[in-house]
Structure formats: C-alpha cells, structure tokens
Design a protein around this motif. Structure first.
Motif, PDB file in Angstrom:
ATOM      1  N   THR A 211       0.948  -1.017  -0.038  1.00 56.97           N
ATOM      2  CA  THR A 211       0.081   0.149   0.148  1.00 56.97           C
ATOM      3  C   THR A 211       0.942   1.242   0.007  1.00 56.97           C
ATOM      4  OG1 THR A 211      -1.899   1.060   1.140  1.00 56.97           O
ATOM      5  CG2 THR A 211      -0.140   0.271   2.608  1.00 56.97           C
ATOM      6  N   SER A 212       0.238   2.467  -0.520  1.00 56.14           N
ATOM      7  CA  SER A 212       1.102   3.653  -0.543  1.00 56.14           C
ATOM      8  C   SER A 212       0.138   4.758  -0.524  1.00 56.14           C
ATOM      9  CB  SER A 212       1.791   3.834  -1.540  1.00 56.14           C
ATOM     10  OG  SER A 212       1.320   3.708  -2.784  1.00 56.14           O
ATOM     11  N   TYR A 214      -1.319   8.615  -1.985  1.00 54.12           N
ATOM     12  CA  TYR A 214      -1.667   8.896  -3.216  1.00 54.12           C
ATOM     13  C   TYR A 214      -0.474   9.501  -4.091  1.00 54.12           C
ATOM     14  CZ  TYR A 214      -1.876  13.982  -2.235  1.00 54.12           C
ATOM     15  OH  TYR A 214      -1.751  15.198  -1.658  1.00 54.12           O
ATOM     16  N   HIS A 229      -0.971   6.641   4.752  1.00 54.66           N
ATOM     17  CA  HIS A 229      -1.447   5.574   4.621  1.00 54.66           C
ATOM     18  C   HIS A 229      -2.120   5.631   3.084  1.00 54.66           C
ATOM     19  CE1 HIS A 229      -5.469   7.251   5.314  1.00 54.66           C
ATOM     20  NE2 HIS A 229      -5.140   7.718   6.221  1.00 54.66           N
ATOM     21  N   GLY A 230      -2.378   4.396   2.665  1.00 50.39           N
ATOM     22  CA  GLY A 230      -3.394   4.231   1.362  1.00 50.39           C
ATOM     23  C   GLY A 230      -4.638   4.019   1.755  1.00 50.39           C
ATOM     24  N   SER A 231      -5.257   3.193   0.951  1.00 48.73           N
ATOM     25  CA  SER A 231      -6.668   2.533   1.370  1.00 48.73           C
ATOM     26  C   SER A 231      -6.838   1.364   0.860  1.00 48.73           C
ATOM     27  CB  SER A 231      -7.516   3.570   0.300  1.00 48.73           C
ATOM     28  OG  SER A 231      -7.343   3.566  -0.928  1.00 48.73           O
ATOM     29  N   SER A 232      -6.695   0.366   1.799  1.00 50.98           N
ATOM     30  CA  SER A 232      -6.618  -1.012   1.483  1.00 50.98           C
ATOM     31  C   SER A 232      -7.148  -1.628   2.994  1.00 50.98           C
ATOM     32  CB  SER A 232      -5.338  -1.706   1.398  1.00 50.98           C
ATOM     33  OG  SER A 232      -5.456  -3.028   1.277  1.00 50.98           O
ATOM     34  N   ILE A 233      -7.892  -2.905   2.647  1.00 55.12           N
ATOM     35  CA  ILE A 233      -8.312  -3.566   4.033  1.00 55.12           C
ATOM     36  C   ILE A 233      -7.404  -5.050   3.916  1.00 55.12           C
ATOM     37  CG2 ILE A 233     -10.232  -2.659   4.017  1.00 55.12           C
ATOM     38  CD1 ILE A 233     -11.568  -4.861   2.735  1.00 55.12           C
ATOM     39  N   GLY A 237      -3.500  -3.867   6.590  1.00 47.72           N
ATOM     40  CA  GLY A 237      -4.245  -2.494   6.081  1.00 47.72           C
ATOM     41  C   GLY A 237      -3.530  -1.749   5.408  1.00 47.72           C
ATOM     42  N   SER A 238      -3.916  -0.352   5.523  1.00 46.62           N
ATOM     43  CA  SER A 238      -3.278   0.667   4.471  1.00 46.62           C
ATOM     44  C   SER A 238      -2.258   1.482   5.091  1.00 46.62           C
ATOM     45  CB  SER A 238      -4.742   1.480   4.139  1.00 46.62           C
ATOM     46  OG  SER A 238      -4.982   2.043   5.184  1.00 46.62           O
ATOM     47  N   VAL A 240       1.303   2.580   6.163  1.00 46.93           N
ATOM     48  CA  VAL A 240       2.582   1.879   5.537  1.00 46.93           C
ATOM     49  C   VAL A 240       3.489   1.409   6.770  1.00 46.93           C
ATOM     50  CG1 VAL A 240       4.614   2.620   4.519  1.00 46.93           C
ATOM     51  CG2 VAL A 240       2.442   3.757   3.656  1.00 46.93           C
ATOM     52  N   TYR A 243       3.918  -2.291   7.796  1.00 46.68           N
ATOM     53  CA  TYR A 243       4.839  -3.455   7.122  1.00 46.68           C
ATOM     54  C   TYR A 243       6.459  -3.145   7.449  1.00 46.68           C
ATOM     55  CZ  TYR A 243       0.384  -3.888   4.766  1.00 46.68           C
ATOM     56  OH  TYR A 243      -0.728  -4.121   4.251  1.00 46.68           O
TER      57      TYR A 243
END
Length: 289
Positions: A211-212, A214, A229-233, A237-238, A240, A243
């Motif tokens: 994820t990253s 925008y 953060h990005g947007s992910s489930i 999650g989103s 960074v 990780y």
C-alpha cells in the motif's frame, strides 16, 4: 419495492423531459471511457423504446449523437499528454546553507507562520547524520528533520526555540537503497528515499509495496513519521508503517558516547520501542534507515 436495473433507469429518467434525458446521458458519456459508449447507446435505445415503437426516431437519433459527441470529447481529453513537475525546494537560504527559511510543499504552513532556522544540513550517509546530530546536541541547538518536499501542513519540520537559531536536517540526499532480499521480501532503504524510487527499486527485484499514499513524491521517513496511509483492507491494512520490521534512528545524548553526543539506535522486529518510533512525528530522533 425492488426494481431491476432497467426498470429503475426507466422510472428515473422517464420522469424528465427529452432534453433532460439527453443531458443526463451526455454527462454519463463524458465521464466514462470510450468502451462504455456502447452501453450509452444501449441505454439510449432502452430509454426511448416508447418513441422507437411509435415510429418517433428523432429522440433516439439525438441521444445517440450526443453519446458519440461526448464520448469523442472524453477520448480526446483522456489521450492528451499530461505533464507536471514536483514542488520546488522547501529550504531557502540567504548565505549558502545559513540564514534559511523552511517551507512546505504548498508554500504555507497551517498556522501561516514563517519557519526561520540558523542553517540546514544535507547528510548523505548515516555517519554524516550522526556527526550533524552530535554537533547540534553538543551545542544545545534545537533541530528537526525536513524532507525533500515537506509535504505536510503543520510545522512538524520546524525546530523549536527562538526563531532563526535552530537547525534543519534535510534527508534529500539520504535516499539510497541499502539492501534487497527478494527471498524474504524485505528491503532496507534510507529514510529520504521517495516512494517512486522505492517502488521502482522493489519492482526491479520482483517486489511491490502492499500500500502507499496517493502522491509518490513523499519520502519514506516522512510517510512513517506522520502515519501516512493508502486505502486497503488487505494484509495489515493501509498504513505504511504497519509493514516496517526494523528502523535505525540517530538520537542525541546528554553525555559523550565514543566521543560524540549522539548515537545510532537499532530497533529490530519485536523491539518494544519500534511501534513508537514508527509514527514519532519527528520528535524521537532522525531516522537514518
């Protein structure tokens, strides 16, 4: 009551005039890519089936013409070349690297105040960063890290104390890839590396970021320090920083350590302070790796 998609469209758009229907279909065609023109034509035929059955073809022909017109405009706008440039320097000095003003990427902080610093330093290695922090610590000089484009609204990169007396430490040149381990799917990089540089280096080794945010001009150190953060489930999650499995931070010391008033702290996976260091807002030290 539940309606099928066709009946919903008919009930929605047949309550408007022919002119309104043409405008709605035209707007839809404008924002959809070219392949959806066939869908627009089908929609036109669906919405005007009463006129077609009665022999009145003018509404259908006009609707199709509008779809092609707006689709053509959409195609031209989507295939036109788009160019852009990153923000300019965020540190401006009157005398070399001294008497400087630190800004952010948009040219103004949220409080509209100016950040004056005595000097700016550009370390290129962890050892240089250690020496810079040590000298400032020995002189009891306040310091803060500033990233390449300083993409933040609050004045997180501005040292405290009296204006014009602090030190700004830029990570612009601290942006190398240290090591890549494709088997464990881990990378070690310096904190000033931009997201686009990190993504390219990962791709060259068959890896990818989960994820990253925008904008790919952000530096990794800034991304972590602000909790970007990005947007992910999926996965963790989103965010960074979720990780990150290890960090190296240069911190000032109250007394001399091996002749320097600073040291490098290595926080490995499972270290109790790693979670705090990930999103530190730049107050716990200067991230080197």
């Amino acid at each position: 009551r539940k309606l099928s998609l066709k009946r919903y469209c008919r009930n929605l758009l047949f309550t408007h005039s022919k002119k309104s229907r043409l405008e709605i279909v035209g707007i839809v065609a404008l924002f959809l890519p070219l392949p959806s023109l066939l869908v627009c034509i089908y929609t036109c035929a669906l919405l005007t089936y009463k006129q077609v059955k009665s022999g009145e073809m003018s509404s259908f022909v006009s609707c199709v013409a509008c779809s092609f017109l707006f689709g053509l405009v959409s195609l031209i706008s989507r295939t036109a070349p788009v160019t852009g440039s990153p923000p300019g320097p965020v540190v401006h000095c009157a005398n070399g690297n001294a008497d400087c003003v630190v800004e952010n990427g948009i040219g103004a902080f949220s409080d509209r105040r100016t950040c004056w610093v005595a000097a700016v330093a550009y370390p290129t290695t962890e050892d240089e960063l250690l020496l810079i922090v040590s000298n400032a610590s020995k002189a009891n000089q306040k310091m803060k890290v500033v990233t390449r484009y300083s993409h933040n609204l609050p004045r997180l990169c501005c040292p405290g104390g009296h204006p014009g007396t602090g030190l700004a430490i830029s990570t612009e040149k601290l942006n190398r890839v240290v090591r890549v381990d494709p088997e464990s799917m881990r990378m070690t990089v310096e904190s000033g590396i931009a997201l686009y540089e990190l993504i390219e280096a990962a791709a060259a080794n068959g890896l990818a970021l989960p994820t990253s945010p925008y904008w790919l001009g952000l530096s990794l150190g800034g991304v972590l320090s602000t909790g970007a953060h990005g947007s992910s489930i999926f996965g963790k999650g989103s965010a960074v920083h979720e990780y990150v499995v290890g960090m190296r931070i240069v911190v000032p010391t109250a007394s001399s350590v091996d002749g320097r008033f600073a040291e490098v702290i290595s926080l490995e996976e499972g270290h109790p302070d790693l979670l705090a260091a990930k999103v530190s807002l730049g107050v716990l030290g200067a991230i080197s790796q």
